[in-house]
Scaffold this active site. Structure first.
Site, PDB file in Angstrom:
ATOM      1  N   ASP A   1      19.128  38.062  53.304  1.00 38.23           N
ATOM      2  CA  ASP A   1      18.968  39.322  54.043  1.00 38.23           C
ATOM      3  C   ASP A   1      18.987  40.517  53.092  1.00 38.23           C
ATOM      4  O   ASP A   1      19.598  41.547  53.362  1.00 38.23           O
ATOM      5  CB  ASP A   1      20.070  39.463  55.093  1.00 38.23           C
ATOM      6  CG  ASP A   1      19.703  40.493  56.178  1.00 38.23           C
ATOM      7  OD1 ASP A   1      18.500  40.791  56.309  1.00 38.23           O
ATOM      8  OD2 ASP A   1      20.604  40.978  56.870  1.00 38.23           O
TER       9      ASP A   1
ATOM     10  N   PHE B   1      26.624  42.199  62.588  1.00 34.05           N
ATOM     11  CA  PHE B   1      28.006  41.735  62.695  1.00 34.05           C
ATOM     12  C   PHE B   1      28.798  42.589  63.676  1.00 34.05           C
ATOM     13  O   PHE B   1      29.621  42.100  64.437  1.00 34.05           O
ATOM     14  CB  PHE B   1      28.639  41.796  61.304  1.00 34.05           C
ATOM     15  CG  PHE B   1      30.048  41.261  61.228  1.00 34.05           C
ATOM     16  CD1 PHE B   1      31.127  42.064  61.539  1.00 34.05           C
ATOM     17  CD2 PHE B   1      30.277  39.958  60.840  1.00 34.05           C
ATOM     18  CE1 PHE B   1      32.412  41.577  61.461  1.00 34.05           C
ATOM     19  CE2 PHE B   1      31.559  39.462  60.755  1.00 34.05           C
ATOM     20  CZ  PHE B   1      32.634  40.273  61.059  1.00 34.05           C
TER      21      PHE B   1
ATOM     22  N   GLN C   1      26.492  50.337  61.392  1.00 29.15           N
ATOM     23  CA  GLN C   1      26.418  49.308  62.410  1.00 29.15           C
ATOM     24  C   GLN C   1      25.452  48.238  61.930  1.00 29.15           C
ATOM     25  O   GLN C   1      24.411  48.536  61.350  1.00 29.15           O
ATOM     26  CB  GLN C   1      25.916  49.882  63.733  1.00 29.15           C
ATOM     27  CG  GLN C   1      25.786  48.838  64.843  1.00 29.15           C
ATOM     28  CD  GLN C   1      25.269  49.438  66.129  1.00 29.15           C
ATOM     29  OE1 GLN C   1      24.838  50.584  66.138  1.00 29.15           O
ATOM     30  NE2 GLN C   1      25.290  48.692  67.199  1.00 29.15           N
ATOM     31  N   GLY C   2      25.824  46.960  62.138  1.00 27.65           N
ATOM     32  CA  GLY C   2      24.946  45.860  61.750  1.00 27.65           C
ATOM     33  C   GLY C   2      24.985  44.755  62.779  1.00 27.65           C
ATOM     34  O   GLY C   2      25.582  44.889  63.855  1.00 27.65           O
TER      35      GLY C   2
END
Length: 810
Positions: free
Chosen positions: A614, A500, A497-498
């Site tokens: 990042d 985005f 999960q990020g």
């Protein structure tokens, strides 16, 4: 003459008795099945030939000397008995114990041991040993080969150094000592626990040892009969016990019917008394209530029930008292931030646990954060022995105790935490939302049809972008293709999960494994970041960059399809590891060099000069050979024009702990911002510690400050991860120096990636001395452990608009 004969026979009798009373045998001696035995010095144990009850077969065994009911605690030839009293036991000149018949020299059993000038001795502990005369060491001992009994001083567990394991195997019957159906052994792979196996299947487990107690038992402590202990360290995991005093006779016995328990010999009544039984009721039957089901023997109505938030998977089977199908969640998980953890107390922790953080002092909040960041994590617990423990599959073999047990925290949808008063409010909101939605559909239906996608399919089957640059072409995957590949985006296929959204593992019909990055509707990153990543990564081809295979758009859906990285992300291999799972230095150095090559390509050698913005450990993915690949270009920026070297922005995006000072404070970023992030990762890889979460008992510096402090105090080797052994000192010191050069406070003092690669590849390169790193101040506040932009916005950093991703790899 008559007197001489009498003396001769008298001497033979004395010799026979002396052998029977002796505790040793030398190579020139034998022990025969004529009543001869070995007796330990303290006369606690005896070794010789015996027959089990109602059997004529003969075996060599060890039994308690002062117990009237002959009880063999160890048997040598348990699978190959003699059928008469012709047996002979001896030790060879080379130290091998042999049992054979006096009719033949062919051995029916041997220890396969060796020693110089050997002696076979029965110790007063009941341990039969082969002693090497040259050094006095034991080259073989019966304690390393248990049968169905554990006596004081024996072990049940495993030696990780030698690979030696100690387990009990039941007799086939009370008359037959051959290996039976049941095995009682330690399971050291997870939280230490002991398993009872029937064949290959688990029949019972006592529950995990957390450093104080096992399962629902009371804390391990001495009693009037025996003193139990559990030893768990980097080299051993085992259970053992000692008798409370010399007069006590006890044994832990796995009987032929598979019921393990502790027994004590009652000298007055001359019988064995059970003082502790492992299996107490039918709730001890392994996985009696199926996946996610809880067994509770105190419930007189129904032993099995589903925990709060779960329902029976097949209600008809539960109605028929068949619980094997178990329970499932009422509301499926989607890895959203709103999901919470419900506490279940006095529990036997489930099977199949996984360590995440080792250590005796770990907070519940830390464990919850670790589980929350892992989309596959369904529950966690805090074990006093091992730190954080998580579960990533069905929760098997749970039971509830009326007393004792441990706390288990199970992940559930937010709806399971709604109180009664809030439920009515929620119904009103839902009804209002439905009516509003219907009205919106009527008014805006035609507008929905006019929306255009980011990617359109051409006649050649490639993606023709309508809002991207004209020369960007990628395969367009159909929504049905991706849905089928990910099993309709099943929770079990979620791998990360990020910022985005969610990441799923998928398998195309061709058999190719893929990673699907699916834009979340409430994501902080939207169409701009989607377009940005497609634009950038479609033009990038380098072995140290993750490869974009295509994209998928369907109505509101936007997805990116990447090559699948089986080893997931770098952070999983450098933080919170054990000596068995930690990467060695060679792999760590190759990762550092690979990231540097990928960055040099982005900054100088690619068609576009790109600043990633990042870079962090969980945005470095690893292929099957642990080669690093830089991923997640949603926040990347292109340097326009050959002379442009830096950019200013009012929207600072990135991850705390990796952002350079000039970028975080002033919105000023350049290739040197990526160099700073790279330097942070180098120091993290060397130390195995996170920059932002680093703690030290002597100061409040972060990892960069700690590394700088060690450097100026001429103690840089103390930074090296203690889990690494035999490291090349010069190479590691060079990497520490490079890391410190990259995190210097002023960007103009940091090297370019071309210089970094030169320094990494050159053993004789003269490196400049590093200067003060950025953010070299002692922290006077407790850093938050937030993992999303929503939680960060509650901190003092709201003005920066920082987003922090928690991608766990693809």
């Amino acid at each position: 003459m008559k007197q001489v004969i009498i003396i001769f026979f008298f001497s033979l009798i004395c010799f026979h008795n002396s052998l029977a009373a002796d505790d040793t045998i030398k190579p020139n001696q034998t022990l025969q099945d004529t009543g001869q035995t070995l007796v330990s010095t303290g006369e606690k144990f005896e070794l010789g030939f015996f027959s089990p009850p109602n059997s004529k077969n003969r075996y060599v065994g060890i039994w308690f000397k002062n117990v009237s009911d002959l009880t063999a605690v160890w048997v040598a030839n348990r699978g190959n008995p003699l059928t008469d009293s012709s047996g002979v036991l001896k030790i060879t000149e080379t130290g091998n114990i042999i049992i054979h018949s006096n009719k033949t020299e062919d051995p029916i059993w041997s220890s396969n041991s060796s020693a110089k000038d050997p002696t076979l001795q029965l110790l007063n502990t009941g341990n039969l040993v082969v002693k090497d005369g040259s050094n006095g060491n034991y080259t073989w001992q019966s304690f390393d080969h248990p049968c169905d009994s554990l006596i004081a001083g024996m072990k049940l567990g495993k030696d990780f150094i030698t690979g030696q394991s100690w387990k009990l195997t039941s007799w086939n019957s009370l008359q037959d000592p051959s290996i039976g159906t049941y095995t009682y052994e330690s399971d050291p792979r997870r939280l230490p626990q002991v398993l009872l196996l029937k064949g290959q299947d688990i029949a019972y487990r006592n529950g995990p040892w957390d450093g104080v107690q096992t399962g629902g038992d009371n804390p391990l402590q001495e009693n009037a009969v025996f003193k139990p202990s559990y030893v768990v360290n980097e080299t051993h995991v085992y259970y053992t016990f000692e008798n409370a005093d010399n007069s006590t006779v006890t044994r832990f016995w796995l009987n032929p019917s598979g019921s393990p328990g502790q027994l004590r010999w009652n000298q007055e009544n001359e019988n064995w008394v059970s003082i502790y039984t492992m299996q107490r009721d039918h709730c001890d039957t392994f996985a009696r209530c199926g996946p996610n089901g809880i067994c509770d023997s105190s419930d007189n109505r129904l032993d099995c029930h589903c925990p709060t938030g779960f329902v029976p998977k097949v209600q008809e089977e539960w109605d028929a008292m068949d619980f094997t199908s178990g329970c499932v969640l009422k509301t499926r998980l989607n890895c959203s931030e709103s999901e919470r953890f419900k506490k279940f107390s006095r529990m036997k922790l489930p099977y199949n646990s996984e360590f995440t953080v080792n250590g005796s002092v770990v907070r519940k909040e830390d464990c919850e954060l670790i589980c929350r960041r892992n989309c596959s994590c369904v529950a966690y617990a805090v074990a006093r022995l091992a730190g954080c423990v998580i579960w990533s599959a069905d929760l098997l073999d749970m039971r509830h105790f009326s007393d004792g047990g441990q706390d288990l925290y199970i992940r559930m949808a937010a709806s399971e935490f709604v109180t009664g008063s809030n439920k009515s409010k929620k119904i009103v909101v839902i009804i209002s939302a439905i009516l509003g939605f219907i009205l919106l559909c009527v008014v805006g239906g035609c507008l929905i049809c006019k929306r255009t996608s980011c990617c359109l399919i051409s006649q050649e089957g490639t993606m023709t972008p309508t809002h991207l640059e004209e020369d960007v072409e990628l395969p367009l995957f159909g929504f049905d293709t991706i849905a089928n590949a990910t099993n309709n985006f099943a929770f079990t296929n979620k791998i990360g999960q990020g910022g985005f959204g969610l990441v799923y593992k998928g398998v195309l019909s061709s058999g190719q494994e893929i990673a699907v990055k699916r834009l979340s509707k409430d994501s902080g990153q939207g169409p701009v970041e989607f377009k940005n990543e497609v634009t950038l990564i479609s033009k990038l081809q380098h072995r140290n960059l993750v490869r974009l295979l295509g994209c998928c758009t369907h109505r509101e859906e936007r997805m990116l399809i990447y090559e699948f990285m089986p080893k997931k992300s770098l952070d999983l291999y450098i933080f919170n590891q054990t000596r068995d799972t930690a990467l060695d230095w060679k792999k760590r150095f190759n990762i550092i060099a690979g990231i540097a090559r990928g960055l040099l390509y982005l900054h100088r050698d690619s068609r576009l000069r790109i600043i990633h913005r990042d870079l962090k450990a969980n945005n470095i993915l690893l292929d099957s050979e642990i080669n690093p690949k830089i991923s997640d270009f949603g926040l990347a920026r292109i340097l326009l024009g050959g002379d442009q070297t830096d950019i200013n922005t009012k929207r600072v995006v990135g991850t705390y702990g990796y952002m350079s000072p000039e970028y975080m404070m002033d919105g000023h970023f350049s290739v040197k911002s990526d160099v700073f992030s790279f330097g942070v990762m180098v120091l993290e890889i060397v130390s195995g510690k996170k920059n932002r979460r680093f703690e030290h008992p002597d100061h409040n510096l972060n990892l960069l400050g700690h590394a700088w402090k060690l450097w100026i105090e001429d103690r840089p080797m103390e930074l090296i991860d203690v889990l690494m052994e035999n490291v090349p000192v010069a190479e590691v010191l060079r990497c520490i120096q490079i890391g410190l050069l990259c995190v210097q406070k002023h960007p103009e003092e940091r090297p370019l990636m071309s210089s970094v690669l030169f320094m990494l590849d050159s053993d004789n390169a003269v490196l400049p001395q590093p200067k003060l790193p950025g953010f070299y101040t002692e922290r006077t506040f407790i850093e938050t452990a937030s993992s999303s932009s929503s939680s960060l916005n509650k901190s003092n950093n709201v003005s920066t608009g920082v987003t922090v991703t928690t991608l766990q790899g693809r």
